[in-house]
Motif scaffolding. Structure first.
Motif, PDB file in Angstrom:
ATOM      1  N   THR A   2       0.835  -1.198   0.000  1.00 21.63           N
ATOM      2  CA  THR A   2       0.000   0.000   0.000  1.00 21.63           C
ATOM      3  C   THR A   2       0.871   1.249   0.000  1.00 21.63           C
ATOM      4  O   THR A   2       0.615   2.198  -0.740  1.00 21.63           O
ATOM      5  CB  THR A   2      -0.906   0.022   1.246  1.00 21.63           C
ATOM      6  N   HIS A   3       1.894   1.227   0.832  1.00 18.76           N
ATOM      7  CA  HIS A   3       2.743   2.404   0.912  1.00 18.76           C
ATOM      8  C   HIS A   3       3.505   2.609  -0.400  1.00 18.76           C
ATOM      9  O   HIS A   3       3.718   3.755  -0.819  1.00 18.76           O
ATOM     10  CB  HIS A   3       3.706   2.287   2.098  1.00 18.76           C
ATOM     11  N   SER A   6       1.117   4.215  -2.655  1.00 14.52           N
ATOM     12  CA  SER A   6       0.960   5.598  -2.207  1.00 14.52           C
ATOM     13  C   SER A   6       2.167   6.440  -2.632  1.00 14.52           C
ATOM     14  O   SER A   6       2.019   7.577  -3.096  1.00 14.52           O
ATOM     15  CB  SER A   6       0.799   5.604  -0.678  1.00 14.52           C
ATOM     16  N   TYR A  10       2.509   9.732  -4.920  1.00 11.76           N
ATOM     17  CA  TYR A  10       3.230  10.937  -4.491  1.00 11.76           C
ATOM     18  C   TYR A  10       4.219  11.372  -5.565  1.00 11.76           C
ATOM     19  O   TYR A  10       4.341  12.562  -5.879  1.00 11.76           O
ATOM     20  CB  TYR A  10       3.976  10.630  -3.191  1.00 11.76           C
ATOM     21  N   TRP A  26      -8.540  -3.129  -7.197  1.00 13.93           N
ATOM     22  CA  TRP A  26      -8.476  -3.151  -5.738  1.00 13.93           C
ATOM     23  C   TRP A  26      -9.030  -1.828  -5.213  1.00 13.93           C
ATOM     24  O   TRP A  26      -8.522  -0.758  -5.544  1.00 13.93           O
ATOM     25  CB  TRP A  26      -7.018  -3.326  -5.332  1.00 13.93           C
ATOM     26  N   ASN A  28      -8.751  -0.166  -2.659  1.00 16.55           N
ATOM     27  CA  ASN A  28      -7.853   0.739  -1.939  1.00 16.55           C
ATOM     28  C   ASN A  28      -7.215   1.784  -2.856  1.00 16.55           C
ATOM     29  O   ASN A  28      -6.751   2.814  -2.377  1.00 16.55           O
ATOM     30  CB  ASN A  28      -6.773  -0.065  -1.224  1.00 16.55           C
ATOM     31  N   LEU A  31      -8.591   5.132  -2.126  1.00 15.32           N
ATOM     32  CA  LEU A  31      -8.005   5.851  -0.994  1.00 15.32           C
ATOM     33  C   LEU A  31      -6.610   6.360  -1.331  1.00 15.32           C
ATOM     34  O   LEU A  31      -6.265   7.499  -1.049  1.00 15.32           O
ATOM     35  CB  LEU A  31      -7.896   4.921   0.223  1.00 15.32           C
ATOM     36  N   SER A  32      -5.793   5.495  -1.955  1.00 13.73           N
ATOM     37  CA  SER A  32      -4.383   5.838  -2.163  1.00 13.73           C
ATOM     38  C   SER A  32      -4.211   6.935  -3.199  1.00 13.73           C
ATOM     39  O   SER A  32      -3.300   7.744  -3.093  1.00 13.73           O
ATOM     40  CB  SER A  32      -3.589   4.609  -2.608  1.00 13.73           C
ATOM     41  N   ASN A  35      -8.277   9.936  -2.754  1.00 11.10           N
ATOM     42  CA  ASN A  35      -8.346  10.680  -1.492  1.00 11.10           C
ATOM     43  C   ASN A  35      -7.022  11.351  -1.153  1.00 11.10           C
ATOM     44  O   ASN A  35      -6.999  12.477  -0.668  1.00 11.10           O
ATOM     45  CB  ASN A  35      -8.750   9.753  -0.335  1.00 11.10           C
ATOM     46  N   ALA A  36      -5.906  10.666  -1.418  1.00 10.41           N
ATOM     47  CA  ALA A  36      -4.624  11.213  -0.968  1.00 10.41           C
ATOM     48  C   ALA A  36      -4.056  12.239  -1.932  1.00 10.41           C
ATOM     49  O   ALA A  36      -3.455  13.215  -1.515  1.00 10.41           O
ATOM     50  CB  ALA A  36      -3.623  10.082  -0.757  1.00 10.41           C
ATOM     51  N   GLY A 185       9.487  11.432   4.755  1.00  9.50           N
ATOM     52  CA  GLY A 185       8.481  12.393   5.191  1.00  9.50           C
ATOM     53  C   GLY A 185       7.142  11.769   5.549  1.00  9.50           C
ATOM     54  O   GLY A 185       6.289  12.414   6.134  1.00  9.50           O
ATOM     55  N   SER A 186       6.942  10.489   5.164  1.00 11.00           N
ATOM     56  CA  SER A 186       5.624   9.901   5.439  1.00 11.00           C
ATOM     57  C   SER A 186       5.684   8.843   6.526  1.00 11.00           C
ATOM     58  O   SER A 186       4.802   8.771   7.371  1.00 11.00           O
ATOM     59  CB  SER A 186       5.002   9.329   4.164  1.00 11.00           C
ATOM     60  N   ILE A 187       6.697   7.996   6.498  1.00  8.04           N
ATOM     61  CA  ILE A 187       6.769   6.962   7.557  1.00  8.04           C
ATOM     62  C   ILE A 187       8.151   6.875   8.186  1.00  8.04           C
ATOM     63  O   ILE A 187       8.388   6.029   9.053  1.00  8.04           O
ATOM     64  CB  ILE A 187       6.389   5.552   7.031  1.00  8.04           C
TER      65      ILE A 187
END
Lengths: 309, 309
Positions: A2-3, A6, A10, A26, A28, A31-32, A35-36, A185-187
């Motif tokens: 998922t990341h 994402s 980005y 899928w 998701n 969302l990825s 939404n993001a 910056g994200s995780i």
């Protein structure tokens, strides 16, 4: 995984831009990407008859606009379909034609279920292998992770790999640095425990053997599904969408049956969990023991019958 | 932690909006807020003399615009400063005044170093404890993680907590669902290994005792820094910014010394690693054994002398 998806968003998706995704995809991704990153999802038709509708995908690549972001997902979630070798060549050829016509294409290869191919004649490689050196206008992005490939659910580790024909060291370094910054910056980083255990596992002399064992368990479940689906009675209520790989398969319900109504009856009365997508039910055969698979489909048959009477 | 900060950005920051951060702040905020969400960072002055410049922060809260996003970070990275009880009350009072004046305020409490307070009279609670029920216009967001609090570097687990006066179950459920969706779309989930080990640790009868042991190691390093900094010779080249907690402290170099030049000399000739920030050097005393701390500051003194001659 998922990341990784994402981070691909980005890196490559600006607000309002379209991402071409297969028409069965899928959830998701919503969302990825949407939404993001305020992206738009533009589905291309996945199937035509018993195989892929490569022409539909190609037409989207050739549509207006110079920049195209294409998402390929094989084995596909939810359908468990991977292209055969001929279809893979058609896909690659369609991408190449668009690139030659001047389109700048980012192809995101979602390889979450990589390696789980259960039939002869199906392309076992990722499209990335074909795309990484295809054309200067094609940037191939491979996103994969050990979650399903190595059966380590919950480890939360992923990989991103870039390939472009004629890519220079400076270009790859820039991509690497930007990706590292996005991750930082994200995780900050992925779990060190998970990474360390995986590195140890990859070096283990029994790694291949243990992996093969797990693969064989999944393959036996897949074979059991194929066997079960031979029951001609099922055709009264449902038929399979094409499948040959991965974790899932989908059945298409006959007109008049509401997939979500069937799904709810299945969970409430039969203790059978599925996911409904329009007129499809997604079956996660990967999670069902061989001995239970016939009962699973018989249960679906009974539920459909109950709702039809 | 990083992901918590990133998720707070996802939840509350629109492109172009300002986030009020202390003038000495963790550089990663640039990546998490500016690069990821197109936010602007507006620093408020952190120190005035030996304490906090609460008036500067309050003035920013009262500046034009109805929505304010305030970031509080105690113990602060890079300075290792936490407010004393009087300063904390002033901070809370400033937030309350702005809220009463009609400002809608999201306060993000970055509590990465929570609990590492080494002096009497310093507020040991997070600002969240004061803010969670302060005013209907103040949404307090606590972001913390076990990385530093529980000494589990590399686990990559974080927590987000919301508090607002008069918050209804419906509101909290909406916040929870949106946060869960944001997490699902960006990383799916945190490492299950890390989460499971932490849960076990929290339930362990020796947890408090083991944590106290680690705290005492850090505290002894902090005490050694205070002792070393008593050397009056140092004043020729540097003096400490206020510090009393956390992992770090900063020294401010005298005019004429370039912090980055000092930093490079320190790593090359003295094998002393620091981080330079304008005219400051950040010292991670948390990572230095008590027996090495005097040599650390003496090395910095020597490097400064060498560059001044």
């Amino acid at each position: 995984m998922t990341h990784g998806i994402s981070m691909a968003g980005y890196m490559f998706v600006n607000p309002g831009e379209e991402i071409l995704v297969p028409s069965l995809f899928w959830g998701n991704y919503n969302l990825s990407f949407i939404n993001a990153y305020d992206a738009k999802i533009k589905p291309y038709n996945l199937f035509k008859g018993e195989g892929l509708d490569v022409a539909a995908m190609g037409a989207e690549l050739m549509s207006e606009g110079d920049k195209k972001i294409l998402l390929l997902n094989f084995p596909n979630n939810p359908t468990g379909y991977s292209p055969d070798v001929r279809e893979m060549k058609e896909i690659i050829s369609a991408v190449e034609q668009a690139a030659k016509a001047g389109k700048k294409i980012v192809v995101i290869c979602d390889d979450a279920y990589f390696g789980l191919v259960f039939e002869e004649g199906i392309e076992a490689q990722s499209p990335f292998a074909w795309l990484a050196n295809l054309h200067e206008n094609v940037l191939a992005v491979k996103v994969d992770g050990p979650t399903k490939e190595d059966y380590v659910w919950g480890f939360r580790v992923g990989f991103m790999t870039y390939g472009i024909k004629g890519g220079t060291e400076a270009l790859y370094t820039a991509l690497e640095n930007k990706t590292a910054g996005a991750i930082r910056g994200s995780i900050s980083n992925t779990s060190n425990l998970s990474q360390s255990l995986l590195l140890e596992a990859f070096d283990s002399p029994t790694y291949q053997e243990e992996k093969k064992e797990k693969f064989n368990i999944l393959k036996s479940r897949y074979e059991a599904v194929k066997q079960a689906m031979k029951n001609p009675d099922y055709a009264e209520f449902f038929k399979a969408k094409p499948y040959n790989s991965g974790y899932f398969m989908c059945i298409e319900l006959k007109d008049g049956l509401d997939a979500d109504v069937v799904r709810r009856l299945l969970i409430e009365k039969y203790s059978i969990g599925t996911i409904s997508l329009n007129n499809l039910l997604r079956i996660a055969f990967s999670a069902v023991a061989v001995k239970d698979i016939l009962a699973l489909f018989d249960g679906i048959y009974s539920a459909c019958k109950e709702l039809t009477v």
